[in-house]
Design an enzyme around this catalytic site. Structure first.
Site, PDB file in Angstrom:
ATOM      1  N   ASN A  76       6.217   6.906  -1.558  1.00  0.00           N
ATOM      2  CA  ASN A  76       5.742   8.369  -2.173  1.00  0.00           C
ATOM      3  C   ASN A  76       4.460   8.136  -1.680  1.00  0.00           C
ATOM      4  O   ASN A  76       3.831   9.640  -1.114  1.00  0.00           O
ATOM      5  CB  ASN A  76       4.941   8.408  -3.467  1.00  0.00           C
ATOM      6  CG  ASN A  76       4.428   6.746  -4.286  1.00  0.00           C
ATOM      7  OD1 ASN A  76       4.658   6.536  -3.882  1.00  0.00           O
ATOM      8  ND2 ASN A  76       3.274   7.632  -4.912  1.00  0.00           N
TER       9      ASN A  76
ATOM     10  N   GLY B 294       0.535  -1.171  -0.059  1.00  0.00           N
ATOM     11  CA  GLY B 294      -0.018  -0.017   0.046  1.00  0.00           C
ATOM     12  C   GLY B 294       1.156   1.231  -0.175  1.00  0.00           C
ATOM     13  O   GLY B 294       0.310   2.355  -0.401  1.00  0.00           O
ATOM     14  N   HIS B 295       1.995   0.702   0.228  1.00  0.00           N
ATOM     15  CA  HIS B 295       3.058   2.558   0.882  1.00  0.00           C
ATOM     16  C   HIS B 295       3.043   3.350  -0.803  1.00  0.00           C
ATOM     17  O   HIS B 295       3.308   5.038  -0.554  1.00  0.00           O
ATOM     18  CB  HIS B 295       4.231   2.300   1.553  1.00  0.00           C
ATOM     19  CG  HIS B 295       5.469   1.657   0.500  1.00  0.00           C
ATOM     20  ND1 HIS B 295       6.897   1.921   0.880  1.00  0.00           N
ATOM     21  CD2 HIS B 295       5.377   1.080  -1.185  1.00  0.00           C
ATOM     22  CE1 HIS B 295       7.211   1.327  -0.263  1.00  0.00           C
ATOM     23  NE2 HIS B 295       6.192   0.562  -1.120  1.00  0.00           N
ATOM     24  N   HIS B 296       2.630   2.885  -2.046  1.00  0.00           N
ATOM     25  CA  HIS B 296       2.837   4.013  -3.494  1.00  0.00           C
ATOM     26  C   HIS B 296       1.336   4.253  -3.555  1.00  0.00           C
ATOM     27  O   HIS B 296       1.212   5.136  -4.655  1.00  0.00           O
ATOM     28  CB  HIS B 296       3.000   3.108  -4.078  1.00  0.00           C
ATOM     29  CG  HIS B 296       4.464   2.845  -3.879  1.00  0.00           C
ATOM     30  ND1 HIS B 296       5.814   3.330  -4.206  1.00  0.00           N
ATOM     31  CD2 HIS B 296       4.909   1.870  -4.664  1.00  0.00           C
ATOM     32  CE1 HIS B 296       6.280   2.649  -4.078  1.00  0.00           C
ATOM     33  NE2 HIS B 296       6.288   0.773  -4.147  1.00  0.00           N
ATOM     34  N   ALA B 297       0.282   3.997  -2.654  1.00  0.00           N
ATOM     35  CA  ALA B 297      -0.976   4.753  -3.164  1.00  0.00           C
ATOM     36  C   ALA B 297      -0.946   5.956  -2.345  1.00  0.00           C
ATOM     37  O   ALA B 297      -1.176   5.657  -1.483  1.00  0.00           O
ATOM     38  CB  ALA B 297      -2.432   3.468  -2.360  1.00  0.00           C
TER      39      ALA B 297
END
Length: 869
Positions: free
Chosen positions: A652, A606-609
């Protein structure tokens, strides 16, 4: 069809025989030149067939368990019938021969046809208490024969002694009628004599008994009460039961009897209720209500009585909401023989065979069976404590010991298990202080008497989050080999944890779907509906406001939001919501203190969403959503939260979610290559905005391949000083393992060892009182990510020093020049925000071993100065 029939046939035998389907299907595919679409279809059908096989095996195992329980009941009935016959033979042998001759003369006068005797055994045993011992009513026989002469009538009793018992029955009836006319019988004995009179009339072919004032028309055997063990009366010298439970069937007579019981109890409160001294079971009328426990009727109480009177160390007393208590352990100091004293003890204590503290609370603190959900609504202010006080003061030391033991076990249990208990509503009211103060004080008095209310630290453990449903998120093409982000990632990690015994040592957290409201704390409403419900739910929304204009056709044949992130409307929504919801549940339990730390084995990552953008295999930002929920639900416990992102790709989406939040620290170790590595963000100059400047700390490695010495240098010079200055209350880690060795250059290209991730995890436990939760992000080499996850979980458990044990090469090697340059830039930019970074430049170009020795020397000098002072 042949495979299905063979599978069904094996299920009916000794055990399910699973055919070797993969080899058969693969051979068939290899022999024929099928199109790729046909192969994919066959593979999907094969997977569905395997799943159906597993379901069939599960149904078969449950059927075997139910069959075992049925065999137990059959054995119980056979033993009961054998004991009944033995009692009858003993009773006949003691009959006076004079009564036999009198009975013969009486039957000669009344040799006409008689009605069938359907309740012969129950009537005989009920009226055979001439010496003061109450016999046990037996279950009515199911055999009914046509009307016939008495000499040819068939029943459960042998023909040779039937006349004696008939005369004896008449004598008993006469005695009961005489006692009733003198007013010596109570209301319950009146009811019992009415029932017996009606049966006596049927036995004598319609002849009414003399001096009979009232009769009850017994047209169904369901009026007969449950059989009670004889040992209860022998143990306590009790005369007669005041009331018995009815057979729990949906028959009309039973319904009338229950209505009659409610009418009799109307107008009498529990406070005014006076217990009779001559009763075995002081059941109140609410005891007739149906139990909502599935286990309360599984094992008959008298099955224990049929065994020899010895202690059974393996005997368990099931409880729906408390841990099982071994009979030998719970009554070890009492030395109770199971055959008699345990039953008698439970009868005097007015206990059902299964004691459960939430059940007692739901029962208005009356000791007995469980009640319906409707009774729980009237829990507050509608009952009194007299029932509990009277039962506790009965002089039964055994009952008090058992109750205190269960209260002790309940206090030591985690609140998470209490919440999952189906009866936990009453217990939750106790925790919230909603119960009347008198009831709470009585429970506290029992607890204080046993001396266990002293301060005790809760035994928290590590939590693990995992659910098989997240594996089903896959591309529409069905070929997982063409997609690096597939269900095999979490399957391999979970198998590794099971192999090392970590799953058995930890507590598995129940996976839950994140709600739409929780997801909207980070993402927009339209975006949440699109990816959490279905794209078809957004048909009426303006196309310009949709998060995705159109899906892309992937080379594999599936669809995706970009060239890497595939989407499947049949499984993506469920897996994405489960990933976020599981992390929320795990983090909440750690924040509440029910777990000490945890690891969430979840996917998709999930850390790019971002707010309205899915990318990099990510749909919902799991870590960001969990942090927002913690800030909302636990503002005091989670005032300051630190996010550590050691995925090789920059997070991001997470950085954008908190770049304006002064209460969240985001620190990332990632490959940057001066913006040429995906996603291209996370440069050293990105430090946060407004009041949150300095709370975004990026360590963007560029150039050479990074290994353990470079990560150790970044950890000791940047991560640890900033963490010590920030003093977080809670730590969440975006635990991507794609920096681990084994990944190609496009997916990571670094060569960090799994032990390094264990070392970083162990180091984080020194902050935030050890409240650390790891959430799986990236990592695609199954072997390396499984080993890295195992090291992290082993460090979280904290039972072994092997976790995070680095090699001598890692401890004695200098970081490469590219890493030194990056760390110098980070310290130069952030030392204005973090004074603790001043002087850290000297620690960059040293080995880890040299730095540890230097710290040890400084500590020794400080101790010497303190001693001199």
């Amino acid at each position: 069809m042949e495979e299905a029939s063979s599978s069904t046939g094996s299920a009916g035998g000794a055990g399910p025989s699973v055919p070797n389907l993969p080899s058969t299907s693969e051979a068939a595919i290899g022999q024929t030149n099928l199109e790729p679409e046909s192969i994919a279809l066959l593979q999907s059908q094969l997977q569905e067939y395997r799943q159906k096989q597993m379901d069939l095996i599960g149904h078969f195992q449950r059927a075997q368990q139910e069959l075992s329980v049925q065999h137990m009941h059959n054995l119980y009935a056979a033993l009961q019938q054998q004991q009944q016959l033995q009692n009858l033979q003993t009773e006949r042998s003691a009959v006076n021969p004079l009564l036999i001759s009198q009975q013969h003369s009486t039957e000669d006068q009344n040799s006409g046809p008689a009605a069938p005797l359907s309740l012969a055994n129950s009537l005989t045993n009920l009226l055979s208490s001439s010496n003061g011992n109450l016999s046990v009513p037996q279950t009515p026989t199911k055999e009914h024969h046509p009307t016939a002469p008495t000499s040819n009538r068939k029943c459960d009793l042998p023909r040779s002694n039937s006349t004696t018992i008939s005369q004896l029955t008449k004598d008993r009836l006469k005695n009961m009628i005489a006692n009733r006319s003198k007013g010596e019988s109570n209301s319950q004995s009146n009811l019992m004599s009415n029932s017996v009179t009606a049966n006596g009339n049927g036995h004598d072919n319609g002849r009414k008994l003399k001096n009979s004032n009232s009769q009850v028309n017994v047209s169904s055997p369901h009026f007969e009460p449950y059989r009670l063990p004889t040992s209860l009366a022998n143990a306590h010298n009790l005369q007669q039961a005041s009331e018995f439970q009815l057979r729990k069937v949906n028959s009309e007579p039973n319904l009338k009897m229950r209505i009659r019981a409610k009418l009799l109890s109307k107008g009498s409160s529990p406070v005014q209720h006076v217990q009779q001294n001559n009763s075995q079971f002081n059941f109140t009328h609410p005891q007739l209500k149906r139990s909502d426990s599935e286990t309360s009727q599984n094992v008959p109480l008298d099955f224990m009585q049929s065994s020899s009177q010895t202690n059974l160390p393996h005997l368990m007393l099931p409880s729906p909401s408390l841990p099982n208590l071994a009979a030998a352990g719970a009554f070890h100091g009492l030395n109770l023989p199971v055959g008699q004293d345990l039953n008698a003890f439970m009868a005097v204590a007015n206990l059902s065979p299964f004691l459960s503290l939430p059940s007692l609370l739901n029962k208005k603190l009356e000791l007995g069976g469980l009640t319906d959900e409707g009774d729980r609504n009237g829990l507050i202010g509608s009952s009194s404590t007299s029932s509990l006080a009277s039962n506790v003061s009965m002089g039964s030391h055994q009952y008090q010991s058992l109750l205190k033991q269960q209260i002790r076990d309940l206090v030591l249990r985690r609140k998470s298990l209490v919440r999952e208990d189906p009866e936990g509503e009453g217990l939750a009211e106790l925790y919230n202080g909603l119960l009347p103060q008198a009831k709470l004080q009585q429970l506290q008095a029992l607890a204080a008497e046993s001396g266990f209310l002293a301060k005790q630290e809760p035994t928290c453990t590590t939590g693990l989050g995992y659910d098989q449903a997240m594996v089903r998120h896959e591309c529409c093409c069905g070929n997982n080999a063409s997609h690096v982000e597939n269900g095999g990632r979490i399957q391999s990690i979970w198998s590794k944890l099971i192999e090392h015994g970590h799953v058995q040592k930890c507590e598995k957290v129940t996976a839950k779907k994140a709600s739409l409201e929780q997801l909207q704390l980070v993402h927009s409403q339209t975006y949440t509906t699109f990816f959490a419900v279905s794209p078809t739910a957004c048909l009426k929304i303006d196309a310009n406001s949709l998060p995705l204009k159109r899906f892309l056709q992937l080379p594999c044949g599936g669809i995706g939001v970009d060239s890497d992130t595939y989407f499947n409307d049949a499984s993506t929504q469920t897996a994405a919501r489960l990933a976020a919801g599981t992390l929320i549940e795990l983090s909440s339990q750690v924040a509440e203190g029910r777990l000490k730390n945890g690891f969430a084995c979840i996917r998709p990552p999930g850390h790019h969403a971002e707010h309205e953008q899915a990318m990099g295999f990510c749909f919902f930002n799991n870590v960001a959503v969990a942090v927002k929920v913690l800030q909302t639900k636990y503002p005091a416990q989670c005032a300051k939260i630190a996010i550590i992102d050691w995925d090789v790709h920059h997070g991001n989406g997470t950085q954008l979610s908190f770049e304006n939040d002064p209460n969240v620290l985001y620190m990332s170790l990632h490959r940057h290559d001066k913006g040429n590595f995906f996603p291209g963000t996370g440069s050293v100059t990105e430090v946060g905005k407004n009041d949150a400047k300095g709370l975004t700390v990026n360590v963007p490695f560029s150039g050479d391949v990074m290994r353990d010495p470079e990560y150790l240098a970044a950890w000791r010079t940047v991560i640890e000083p900033v963490m010590a200055s920030f003093c977080p209350d809670f730590i969440i880690v975006s635990a991507g393992f794609d920096a681990c060795h084994g990944h190609p250059n496009a997916l990571g290209g670094y060569e960090v060892t799994p032990e390094m991730f264990g070392y970083m995890t162990k180091s984080l436990l020194n902050y935030a009182s050890g409240k650390v939760v790891l959430a799986l992000e990236g990592g695609y080499d199954l072997k390396s990510i499984s080993e890295a996850a195992q090291q992290c979980v082993q460090a979280l458990i904290g039972e072994s020093d092997d976790a995070g044990r680095l090699s001598s090469v890692a401890l004695e090697s200098l970081p490469n020049p590219s890493a030194v340059e990056t760390l110098q830039k980070v310290i130069a930019i952030h030392k204005s925000y973090w004074p603790a970074l001043h002087g850290q430049e000297a620690a960059i170009n040293t080995t880890e071993m040299q730095w540890r020795n230097l710290k040890l020397q400084v500590q020794m000098q400080q101790q010497q100065q303190q001693q001199q002072t």
